[in-house]
Design an enzyme around this catalytic site. Structure first.
Site, PDB file in Angstrom:
ATOM      1  N   HIS A 148      40.739  68.728  64.358  1.00  0.00           N
ATOM      2  CA  HIS A 148      39.267  68.856  64.363  1.00  0.00           C
ATOM      3  C   HIS A 148      38.645  68.128  63.162  1.00  0.00           C
ATOM      4  O   HIS A 148      37.439  67.894  63.167  1.00  0.00           O
ATOM      5  CB  HIS A 148      38.815  70.328  64.432  1.00  0.00           C
ATOM      6  CG  HIS A 148      38.878  71.088  63.137  1.00  0.00           C
ATOM      7  ND1 HIS A 148      38.060  72.175  62.882  1.00  0.00           N
ATOM      8  CD2 HIS A 148      39.673  70.950  62.053  1.00  0.00           C
ATOM      9  CE1 HIS A 148      38.344  72.650  61.675  1.00  0.00           C
ATOM     10  NE2 HIS A 148      39.317  71.935  61.159  1.00  0.00           N
TER      11      HIS A 148
ATOM     12  N   ASP B 120      28.787  74.427  61.652  1.00  0.00           N
ATOM     13  CA  ASP B 120      28.956  74.565  60.202  1.00  0.00           C
ATOM     14  C   ASP B 120      28.077  73.598  59.400  1.00  0.00           C
ATOM     15  O   ASP B 120      28.043  73.655  58.165  1.00  0.00           O
ATOM     16  CB  ASP B 120      30.431  74.485  59.776  1.00  0.00           C
ATOM     17  CG  ASP B 120      31.065  73.096  59.865  1.00  0.00           C
ATOM     18  OD1 ASP B 120      30.360  72.077  59.754  1.00  0.00           O
ATOM     19  OD2 ASP B 120      32.309  73.040  60.036  1.00  0.00           O
TER      20      ASP B 120
ATOM     21  N   HIS C  32      36.079  71.152  67.003  1.00  0.00           N
ATOM     22  CA  HIS C  32      35.404  69.859  67.093  1.00  0.00           C
ATOM     23  C   HIS C  32      36.324  68.711  67.515  1.00  0.00           C
ATOM     24  O   HIS C  32      35.849  67.602  67.766  1.00  0.00           O
ATOM     25  CB  HIS C  32      34.715  69.538  65.751  1.00  0.00           C
ATOM     26  CG  HIS C  32      33.399  68.847  65.897  1.00  0.00           C
ATOM     27  ND1 HIS C  32      32.505  68.690  64.864  1.00  0.00           N
ATOM     28  CD2 HIS C  32      32.821  68.227  66.972  1.00  0.00           C
ATOM     29  CE1 HIS C  32      31.432  68.019  65.297  1.00  0.00           C
ATOM     30  NE2 HIS C  32      31.609  67.723  66.561  1.00  0.00           N
TER      31      HIS C  32
ATOM     32  N   HIS D  55      31.137  68.284  57.531  1.00  0.00           N
ATOM     33  CA  HIS D  55      32.351  67.475  57.345  1.00  0.00           C
ATOM     34  C   HIS D  55      32.235  66.140  58.079  1.00  0.00           C
ATOM     35  O   HIS D  55      31.475  66.029  59.052  1.00  0.00           O
ATOM     36  CB  HIS D  55      33.567  68.228  57.898  1.00  0.00           C
ATOM     37  CG  HIS D  55      33.670  69.640  57.418  1.00  0.00           C
ATOM     38  ND1 HIS D  55      33.134  70.706  58.119  1.00  0.00           N
ATOM     39  CD2 HIS D  55      34.227  70.160  56.295  1.00  0.00           C
ATOM     40  CE1 HIS D  55      33.371  71.827  57.451  1.00  0.00           C
ATOM     41  NE2 HIS D  55      34.015  71.530  56.336  1.00  0.00           N
TER      42      HIS D  55
HETATM   43  N1  LIG Z   1      35.310  70.277  62.559  1.00  0.00           N
HETATM   44  C1  LIG Z   1      35.522  70.790  61.349  1.00  0.00           C
HETATM   45  N2  LIG Z   1      35.042  71.968  61.044  1.00  0.00           N
HETATM   46  N3  LIG Z   1      36.261  70.069  60.518  1.00  0.00           N
HETATM   47  C2  LIG Z   1      36.658  70.482  59.198  1.00  0.00           C
HETATM   48  C3  LIG Z   1      37.581  69.456  58.569  1.00  0.00           C
HETATM   49  C4  LIG Z   1      38.012  69.850  57.200  1.00  0.00           C
HETATM   50  C5  LIG Z   1      38.906  68.839  56.509  1.00  0.00           C
HETATM   51  N4  LIG Z   1      38.200  67.630  56.193  1.00  0.00           N
HETATM   52  C6  LIG Z   1      40.153  68.516  57.343  1.00  0.00           C
HETATM   53  O1  LIG Z   1      40.455  67.376  57.578  1.00  0.00           O
HETATM   54  O2  LIG Z   1      40.830  69.397  57.770  1.00  0.00           O
HETATM   55 MN   LIG Z   2      33.064  69.127  62.763  1.00  0.00          MN
HETATM   56 MN   LIG Z   3      32.393  70.919  60.176  1.00  0.00          MN
END
Ligand SMILES: NC(=[NH2+])NCCC[C@H](N)C(=O)O
Ligand SMILES: [Mn+2]
Ligand SMILES: [Mn+2]
Length: 337
Positions: free
Chosen positions: A168, A263, A128, A153
């Site tokens: 991401h 997700d 992402h 998220h």
């Molecule tokens: N695009 C995603 N799946 N992002 C997940 C991020 C998870 C967590 N908040 C981080 O900063 O790593």
């Molecule tokens: Mn994401």
């Molecule tokens: Mn996510």
């Protein structure tokens, strides 16, 4: 490109440009770069054509040309001469920032070019972090565009708040310009200066349920509208989408960029993804969002991110890829009747 006024969506695109983005540099799990290949092999292009779209597919974006840069700047190395400021220490924790910045920059140009030709770019990730590129591309072509971000998220960690260093989890902090300005032109941060600015009031989330402590503070501080799974439970998805649109698009005149992290769906619906979180959107809730955004007639760009065919068993992969394809079809006008 001057033949199109920058916000002309009076005639919505009749051509879809599918951009495969086999990129995984914004997070540590291998395989998410294979997402776009699987989605295309599952027949996505034909499926979109069958909805009546003309489809341009120029293959999967070539990132091999991007020379792998050093993972991060060493600030805690052997030399005492290195200035160990909080900024440098934070930057040092980021995973592959130069690579992510460079890849997203090229994605931004590709999305912008398609959008300016009147096409609707559909970007298949990949992780992402790519949305930094896709949304920048959309904003260059449509400066009044708003973003609807569907995710478990918040992906809005700053260089200071990130626990993981995975970019991401950070694209929105760059788009909202929440990170400090680059202290010098050769700072790693300067490599993100090309990112377009998305005003906080033109962002809305649906589906949140795993938001880091620092991210909660950011959402509060900047008054960012977010509909969590709690809100989906309380109001139902129909009302939530309506409220989300009322927030980012009160006059229903702004172009919409829909960024869908697979997700956001419950892991029972989309298991093959890198950071699954239980308690997610049902199959129908996910599709309803896409259908309702299509019905606005304002969709100008779509991302489908975080499909990772290297995770879980073959049946889970098939299920996740299949649901990914059907989300895209719903956003592009497939109806149940
Ligand atoms: N695009 C995603 N799946 N992002 C997940 C991020 C998870 C967590 N908040 C981080 O900063 O790593
Ligand atoms: Mn994401
Ligand atoms: Mn996510």
């Amino acid at each position: 490109m001057s033949s199109m006024s920058s916000n002309n969506i009076l005639s919505s695109p009749k051509t879809v440009a599918i951009l495969g983005c086999p990129f995984s540099g914004g997070q540590p799990k291998p395989g998410v770069d294979k997402g776009p290949i699987h989605l295309v092999q599952a027949g996505l292009i034909n499926q979109v054509e069958e909805l009546g779209w003309h489809v341009v597919f120029d293959g999967h974006h070539q990132f091999e040309d991007v020379s792998p840069p050093p993972n991060s700047i060493q600030v805690n190395g052997t030399s005492d001469a290195v200035v160990d400021t909080a900024l440098d220490a934070s930057i040092a924790r980021l995973r592959s920032p130069l690579l992510v910045a460079q890849v997203c920059k090229s994605v931004a140009s590709a999305v912008q070019a398609h959008a300016e030709m009147g096409r609707l770019p559909v970007t298949l990730g990949g992780d992402h972090s790519l949305a930094m590129g896709t949304i920048s591309g959309t904003l260059r072509a449509y400066d009044q565009a708003c973003v609807i971000w569907i995710d478990a998220h918040a992906d809005i960690n700053t260089i200071y708040s990130t626990d993981t260093g995975n970019i991401h989890g950070m694209p929105l902090s760059f788009l909202l310009k929440l990170n400090p300005p680059a202290p010098s032109p050769d700072s790693v941060l300067a490599k993100f200066d090309w990112v377009s600015h998305l005003p906080a009031e033109r962002l809305v989330y649906i589906g949140l349920r795993d938001v880091d402590k620092g991210e909660k503070e950011i959402l509060k501080k900047h008054n960012i509208k977010a509909f969590s799974m709690h809100d989906v439970d309380r109001y139902g998805i129909g009302k939530v989408v309506e409220m989300a649109l009322d927030h980012v698009n009160p006059q229903r005149d702004r172009p919409i960029h829909l960024s869908f992290d697979v997700d956001a769906l419950d892991p029972s619906v989309a298991p093959s993804t890198g950071t699954p979180v239980r308690g997610g959107l049902t199959f129908r809730e996910g599709h309803y969002i896409c259908e309702a955004i299509h019905e606005t007639g304002l969709l100008v760009a779509l991302d489908l991110m975080e499909v990772n065919p290297a995770l879980e068993d073959a049946e889970s992969v098939r299920q996740t890829v299949t649901v990914g394809c059907s989300l895209v079809r719903s956003a592009l006008g497939e109806t149940l009747l």
